[in-house]
Design a protein around this motif. Structure first.
Motif, PDB file in Angstrom:
ATOM      1  N   HIS A 230    -126.917  14.874 -63.037  1.00 14.67           N
ATOM      2  CA  HIS A 230    -127.351  15.970 -63.898  1.00 14.67           C
ATOM      3  C   HIS A 230    -128.600  16.697 -63.387  1.00 14.67           C
ATOM      4  O   HIS A 230    -128.591  17.914 -63.251  1.00 14.67           O
ATOM      5  N   GLU A 231    -129.675  15.996 -63.156  1.00  9.83           N
ATOM      6  CA  GLU A 231    -130.907  16.627 -62.683  1.00  9.83           C
ATOM      7  C   GLU A 231    -130.893  16.749 -61.155  1.00  9.83           C
ATOM      8  O   GLU A 231    -130.258  15.948 -60.462  1.00  9.83           O
ATOM      9  N   ILE A 232    -131.633  17.737 -60.630  1.00  7.17           N
ATOM     10  CA  ILE A 232    -131.817  17.826 -59.187  1.00  7.17           C
ATOM     11  C   ILE A 232    -132.463  16.541 -58.673  1.00  7.17           C
ATOM     12  O   ILE A 232    -132.117  16.040 -57.602  1.00  7.17           O
ATOM     13  N   ALA A 233    -133.394  15.988 -59.451  1.00  5.15           N
ATOM     14  CA  ALA A 233    -134.059  14.740 -59.058  1.00  5.15           C
ATOM     15  C   ALA A 233    -133.067  13.597 -58.900  1.00  5.15           C
ATOM     16  O   ALA A 233    -133.194  12.762 -58.002  1.00  5.15           O
ATOM     17  N   HIS A 234    -132.052  13.568 -59.768  1.00  5.43           N
ATOM     18  CA  HIS A 234    -131.028  12.524 -59.666  1.00  5.43           C
ATOM     19  C   HIS A 234    -130.212  12.678 -58.386  1.00  5.43           C
ATOM     20  O   HIS A 234    -129.948  11.695 -57.682  1.00  5.43           O
ATOM     21  N   ALA A 235    -129.821  13.915 -58.076  1.00  2.00           N
ATOM     22  CA  ALA A 235    -129.030  14.162 -56.869  1.00  2.00           C
ATOM     23  C   ALA A 235    -129.825  13.822 -55.611  1.00  2.00           C
ATOM     24  O   ALA A 235    -129.283  13.257 -54.654  1.00  2.00           O
ATOM     25  N   VAL A 236    -131.108  14.165 -55.610  1.00  3.28           N
ATOM     26  CA  VAL A 236    -131.970  13.861 -54.462  1.00  3.28           C
ATOM     27  C   VAL A 236    -132.123  12.357 -54.285  1.00  3.28           C
ATOM     28  O   VAL A 236    -132.040  11.828 -53.171  1.00  3.28           O
ATOM     29  N   ALA A 237    -132.330  11.649 -55.399  1.00  2.00           N
ATOM     30  CA  ALA A 237    -132.524  10.198 -55.330  1.00  2.00           C
ATOM     31  C   ALA A 237    -131.273   9.495 -54.806  1.00  2.00           C
ATOM     32  O   ALA A 237    -131.353   8.620 -53.934  1.00  2.00           O
ATOM     33  N   ALA A 238    -130.101   9.875 -55.323  1.00  2.00           N
ATOM     34  CA  ALA A 238    -128.862   9.222 -54.899  1.00  2.00           C
ATOM     35  C   ALA A 238    -128.471   9.640 -53.483  1.00  2.00           C
ATOM     36  O   ALA A 238    -128.134   8.803 -52.642  1.00  2.00           O
ATOM     37  N   GLY A 239    -128.510  10.934 -53.204  1.00  2.36           N
ATOM     38  CA  GLY A 239    -128.144  11.413 -51.880  1.00  2.36           C
ATOM     39  C   GLY A 239    -129.080  10.900 -50.803  1.00  2.36           C
ATOM     40  O   GLY A 239    -128.650  10.517 -49.707  1.00  2.36           O
ATOM     41  N   GLY A 240    -130.370  10.861 -51.103  1.00  2.00           N
ATOM     42  CA  GLY A 240    -131.354  10.402 -50.134  1.00  2.00           C
ATOM     43  C   GLY A 240    -131.274   8.923 -49.820  1.00  2.00           C
ATOM     44  O   GLY A 240    -131.828   8.468 -48.817  1.00  2.00           O
ATOM     45  N   ALA A 241    -130.569   8.180 -50.657  1.00  3.47           N
ATOM     46  CA  ALA A 241    -130.452   6.735 -50.431  1.00  3.47           C
ATOM     47  C   ALA A 241    -129.559   6.405 -49.244  1.00  3.47           C
ATOM     48  O   ALA A 241    -129.568   5.277 -48.751  1.00  3.47           O
TER      49      ALA A 241
END
Length: 342
Positions: free
Chosen positions: A198-209
């Motif tokens: 949902h949040e850009i922060a969520h996408a960054v956290a998951a994708g960056g992993a």
């Protein structure tokens, strides 16, 4: 009188700026970054309700101004994050998949929320937050919904933000955990993260992993959804206005209200164009985006200061249940799309 208004504004500005800056700084910490700067600012704004009532009452006029005007300014500046050339390079399929995912999630979340007993305004705000880009989408669509009960509207905004925060955080951890079981490449997982969280922060956290390729795809897919904020807000505004006109005809009223035009979303598109095609440095664009989060954080903190949070716990079950089901459906859809098209 003007001196009182000026004092109220500056007092509110200081209170909300503290919350916003603290949210940005705290969001840089490990694990806390799953929540995101905007939601942290909202929570800190709620904590501001513990300050003396005299202080909050004095700042009330400024709080209303910040929650309204600074929200719009923040969304306009957020457009500088949206690089249209990168979206075009990603191909039409990225936009189409994002559009289908956004439309399906909004319709499903709204329908389920209403079936489960949530009120109309809360249902559409939660649906847009889950479908597009979390808290920013909730606050971007909210001005299109006219109401005579501003306190109730603020409660609905906070509850919708809480829904997308909790669902996004839970699904971020879930997706990172099940990635080895999905049989996805890192770039494919980035598509899934950007398309389902949902949040850009969520996408960054998951994708960056899972590396740079995963993060890049997560951002491209997520920003493809963000791009749909403007048209969705227009559609919601038109839909609500059409209903108002219909209700006014039934009540024999001859003066239906005009359709609210979200000019600030036009500013969002304009800044996207400027950021894409003018030779701004990366550092300058990053600074503008950071400023956007400061202004948005101040608006979220202002919302938190003024809301009656106790009421939220009484009305949250329906939208939380609907958001959970629609989030699962969106995740399954994005896994299938990533395997077929990416």
């Amino acid at each position: 009188m003007s001196i009182m208004k000026t004092r109220s504004f500056w007092l509110a500005a200081i209170m909300t700026l503290i919350c916003s800056v603290a949210g940005v700084l705290l969001a840089k910490l490990p694990y806390v970054n799953l929540i995101g700067a905007l939601v942290i600012a909202l929570l800190l704004g709620i904590a501001m309700q513990l300050t003396p009532a005299s202080l909050r009452n004095e700042a009330q006029g400024g709080i209303g101004f910040i929650s309204n005007k600074f929200l719009r300014l923040g969304i306009i500046l957020l457009g500088f994050r949206l690089n249209l050339e990168k979206l075009a390079a990603a191909g039409v399929k990225t936009i189409l998949v994002a559009a289908v995912g956004v439309a399906g999630t909004i319709v499903l979340t709204y329908w389920l929320s209403r079936k489960f007993g949530a009120e109309d305004e809360l249902a559409i705000l939660s649906a847009c937050g889950c479908g597009i880009c979390g808290a920013a989408a909730v606050m971007g669509v909210s001005p299109q919904i006219e109401t005579d009960d501003e306190e109730r509207k603020r409660e609905n905004e906070v509850l919708a933000v809480a829904v997308v925060c909790v669902m996004g955080t839970v699904f971020t951890l879930l997706e990172i955990g099940i990635k080895p079981l999905l049989g996805l490449t890192d770039p494919q997982f980035g598509i899934v993260a950007g398309g389902s969280l949902h949040e850009i922060a969520h996408a960054v956290a998951a994708g960056g992993a899972f590396g740079e390729a995963s993060l890049d795809n997560a951002l491209i897919m997520k920003l493809s959804r963000v791009l749909l904020l403007a048209p969705v807000a227009l559609i919601v505004g038109y839909w609500y206005q059409h209903r108002l006109i219909k209700e006014s005809e039934e009540e024999h009223t001859k003066e239906p209200k005009k359709l609210p035009i979200p000019w600030f979303l036009g500013g969002f598109i304009l800044t996207s164009v400027l950021g894409t095609f003018l030779p701004f440095s990366t550092a300058f664009l990053d600074g503008l985006v950071q400023a956007a989060y400061i202004f948005l954080g101040m608006a979220m903190a202002a919302l938190g200061v003024s809301v009656n949070f106790k009421v939220i716990f009484k009305r949250g079950g329906a939208v939380f249940g609907a958001a959970a089901i629609s989030s699962v459906c969106l995740l399954v859809f994005m896994i299938i799309m990533s395997k077929i098209f990416f």
